[in-house]
Write a protein that holds these residues in place. Structure first.
Motif, PDB file in Angstrom:
ATOM      1  N   PHE A  19    -103.920  51.649 101.532  1.00 18.71           N
ATOM      2  CA  PHE A  19    -103.121  52.286 100.477  1.00 18.71           C
ATOM      3  C   PHE A  19    -104.012  53.034  99.493  1.00 18.71           C
ATOM      4  N   ASP A  20    -103.646  54.291  99.262  1.00 21.60           N
ATOM      5  CA  ASP A  20    -104.308  55.143  98.272  1.00 21.60           C
ATOM      6  C   ASP A  20    -105.678  55.658  98.705  1.00 21.60           C
ATOM      7  N   VAL A  21    -106.156  55.265  99.882  1.00 23.89           N
ATOM      8  CA  VAL A  21    -107.490  55.726 100.298  1.00 23.89           C
ATOM      9  C   VAL A  21    -107.552  56.274 101.731  1.00 23.89           C
ATOM     10  N   LEU A 150    -111.255  58.476 104.661  1.00 25.48           N
ATOM     11  CA  LEU A 150    -111.204  57.484 103.596  1.00 25.48           C
ATOM     12  C   LEU A 150    -111.709  58.162 102.325  1.00 25.48           C
ATOM     13  N   VAL A 151    -110.833  58.253 101.344  1.00 26.87           N
ATOM     14  CA  VAL A 151    -111.251  58.832 100.060  1.00 26.87           C
ATOM     15  C   VAL A 151    -111.869  57.698  99.244  1.00 26.87           C
ATOM     16  N   LYS A 152    -113.194  57.644  99.256  1.00 32.22           N
ATOM     17  CA  LYS A 152    -113.882  56.545  98.571  1.00 32.22           C
ATOM     18  C   LYS A 152    -113.701  56.653  97.064  1.00 32.22           C
ATOM     19  N   GLN A 158    -115.505  61.771  96.998  1.00 36.88           N
ATOM     20  CA  GLN A 158    -116.269  61.339  98.171  1.00 36.88           C
ATOM     21  C   GLN A 158    -115.292  61.078  99.299  1.00 36.88           C
ATOM     22  N   LEU A 160    -114.899  60.240 103.331  1.00 35.37           N
ATOM     23  CA  LEU A 160    -115.599  59.789 104.534  1.00 35.37           C
ATOM     24  C   LEU A 160    -114.735  60.068 105.757  1.00 35.37           C
ATOM     25  N   ALA A 161    -115.338  60.667 106.775  1.00 33.31           N
ATOM     26  CA  ALA A 161    -114.625  60.913 108.032  1.00 33.31           C
ATOM     27  C   ALA A 161    -114.778  59.670 108.909  1.00 33.31           C
ATOM     28  N   ILE A 162    -113.687  58.958 109.091  1.00 32.15           N
ATOM     29  CA  ILE A 162    -113.713  57.728 109.889  1.00 32.15           C
ATOM     30  C   ILE A 162    -113.358  58.083 111.328  1.00 32.15           C
ATOM     31  N   LEU A 204    -108.587  46.104 105.562  1.00 34.27           N
ATOM     32  CA  LEU A 204    -109.123  47.472 105.579  1.00 34.27           C
ATOM     33  C   LEU A 204    -110.546  47.490 106.154  1.00 34.27           C
ATOM     34  N   GLY A 205    -111.370  46.525 105.750  1.00 36.62           N
ATOM     35  CA  GLY A 205    -112.714  46.431 106.324  1.00 36.62           C
ATOM     36  C   GLY A 205    -112.630  46.307 107.837  1.00 36.62           C
ATOM     37  N   VAL A 208    -111.508  49.656 109.545  1.00 37.91           N
ATOM     38  CA  VAL A 208    -112.605  50.630 109.650  1.00 37.91           C
ATOM     39  C   VAL A 208    -113.542  50.215 110.799  1.00 37.91           C
TER      40      VAL A 208
ATOM     41  N   LEU B 150    -117.799  39.835 108.886  1.00 44.70           N
ATOM     42  CA  LEU B 150    -116.599  39.973 108.077  1.00 44.70           C
ATOM     43  C   LEU B 150    -115.595  38.943 108.593  1.00 44.70           C
ATOM     44  N   ALA B 202    -111.538  50.401  98.646  1.00 42.59           N
ATOM     45  CA  ALA B 202    -112.192  51.666  99.013  1.00 42.59           C
ATOM     46  C   ALA B 202    -113.683  51.420  99.235  1.00 42.59           C
ATOM     47  N   LEU B 204    -115.163  48.539 100.043  1.00 42.74           N
ATOM     48  CA  LEU B 204    -115.430  47.725 101.242  1.00 42.74           C
ATOM     49  C   LEU B 204    -115.252  48.553 102.516  1.00 42.74           C
ATOM     50  N   VAL B 208    -118.340  49.196 105.186  1.00 44.49           N
ATOM     51  CA  VAL B 208    -118.279  48.945 106.635  1.00 44.49           C
ATOM     52  C   VAL B 208    -118.623  50.237 107.398  1.00 44.49           C
ATOM     53  N   HIS B 209    -118.081  51.349 106.916  1.00 48.82           N
ATOM     54  CA  HIS B 209    -118.387  52.657 107.528  1.00 48.82           C
ATOM     55  C   HIS B 209    -119.885  52.968 107.406  1.00 48.82           C
TER      56      HIS B 209
END
Lengths: 309, 309
Positions: A19-21, A150-152, A158, A160-162, A204-205, A208, B150, B202, B204, B208-209
């Motif tokens: 959520f939100d990221v 992922l919008v860090k 920032q 991140l392309a996951i 979420l961890g 990813v 994790l 965000a 975490l 992980v990424h």
């Protein structure tokens, strides 16, 4: 290059535990936009097809993001923009973001790509702010970067392309009901239990990690939102049934797209995604709610050129 | 094999934004244990060196975890356990977990490895519960799996092995003060702001990424705990100074190890980790608090055999 025609895709934000990221980019639904250089400086919106939106640049998300870019780039020309809107505003799959991102992406191309993806995202966020009242990149980032993002953080931005496994397909159903953004926000709790937050960040961890290791089972196990979905799903009639039936039909998981009303499911392979589409349709067919349905592989490219000259 | 001598490593749990889920394994500090088969069934603890701990199996974490394994395995023999304790109980680097994990890991070896790592972790959690009052795998999982782990969920137990870049080193300082677990728990808020939780997940997701992509800069950017550290750090004198000086000296990030009082820092390369050790020492040297300091690469193997026959 004086003129460019682009495809600016729909996107899914607020992906369950992310959520939100966390968001991702769709491939089979999106707006088309034509942007061309003009001698007159400034931004003009010359055509809007599909939905009724303002032509004044400073009142239109595509215009506002373009103006933000122009202020920095200070080019010797202006641009006119045609918008062929296919994504219904308010459907929860990044309609305003597609417009906001598309105009700046196209102008950047016409200027010879002076800006990188993060910079373009920043400009597009100015347009998004017009639509949603705040600058966020949940839908803009996947439209511009493609794939999962992922919008860090937003300040500084920032993204991140996951990576994601190649057989991942999305099914989206858009029930034609209206959810007011204000209502979707007001329904969220300001405070949450620490225990639940820990479960959410473990998920979420894990998600990813699952994306990096192409572990579909773990993706499925991780696609849970125990914080926001229990509240917002109340605003979407039959959400629980759609979710349950999607998973029964083979989806890895399902959730609310953006702040709704669209519901997304992720599946391994096109056949599974089609079975999920069938199951989703079946639920709403029994009601008086109209709906659209979309099936798409994950769009790894993001916004793309259709034609240029 | 009738007898085995093992090294059971210290571990760091609650790694910043991965509070309650992320841990890692150390290499240069750990207990040694000797476990041997006996004709008499049951578990006997025959020797404890280093610290004063109970010899009765059902009152000793190593004994309790061993008994949990025995109940399932029902072997035709018993085991005696010698514990050479090097990790100070209460230091916050998994002292009880090393004992709880070590005994079952060793017995599993002596029985010909009938159980996998997740099963061993489950047995060890029974021992950990004796020490901490609840079953958790924060320190046990990295001791058994090695590297970064994790813990996605405890029931059912799901442990994910997160890769880490090869130049990652840990520096740990253990100020000799006592933090009561009950106090460390009581100081935590039950409710937290949703906004902060989002920032935490965000970070975490990003961490992980960053681990998967060996991105040291992003590891550094992500190693933030805005939820728990602001509370628990109050229990550790000079925490803020140690953290600030560690980062100034080149650490990627620093935080509370477990529930303290130990403080960990992660660095890129041994030289940086040494500089961090120097900076940490300097802070506590000016106070009347005694301390130990440890420098270690990440132990990718976890518990290991020293000798067997």
């Amino acid at each position: 290059m004086n003129e460019i025609k682009i495809f600016s895709p729909a996107t899914v934000a607020n992906v369950s535990c992310g959520f939100d990221v966390l968001g991702f980019c769709l491939d089979t639904i999106g707006d088309e936009m034509v942007v061309r250089k003009t001698k007159d400086k400034g931004i003009r919106i010359t055509k809007i097809e599909g939905y009724d939106l303002p032509f004044e640049a400073h009142k239109n998300v595509a215009g506002v993001s373009a103006l933000a870019l122009m202020e920095v780039a200070q080019p010797h020309c202006g641009f006119e923009i045609e918008i062929y809107k296919k994504i219904k505003p308010g459907s929860g799959i990044g309609s305003s973001s597609a417009s906001a991102a598309g105009s700046v992406w196209a102008i950047n191309q016409l200027l010879g790509s002076p800006f990188n993806k993060t910079q373009i995202t920043n400009f597009a966020m100015k347009g998004e702010a017009l639509a949603s009242g705040c600058e966020h990149a949940d839908n803009i980032a996947p439209a511009i970067f493609g794939g999962f993002t992922l919008v860090k953080s937003c300040t500084p931005l920032q993204v991140l392309a996951i990576p994601s496994p190649s057989k991942l397909y999305a099914t989206i159903i858009h029930p034609e009901i209206e959810i007011k953004t204000a209502e979707a926000r007001a329904i969220l709790p300001k405070q949450i239990a620490l225990k639940k937050a820990i479960t959410q960040w473990a998920n979420l961890g894990s998600l990813v990690h699952a994306m990096h290791t192409s572990d579909y089972e773990l993706i499925s196990d991780s696609l849970n939102d125990i914080i926001v979905e229990p509240f917002r799903s109340q605003l979407i009639p039959y959400f629980d049934v759609v979710k349950t039936e999607s998973i029964k039909a083979g989806a890895l998981g399902a959730g609310i797209s953006g702040s709704g009303p669209s519901i997304f499911a992720l599946s391994k392979g096109k056949a599974a995604a089609e079975a999920v589409a069938h199951a989703m349709k079946k639920v709403y067919s029994k009601t008086d709610i109209n709906f659209d349905i979309h099936l798409s592989k994950i769009n790894m490219e993001g916004i793309r050129v259709i034609k240029s000259n």
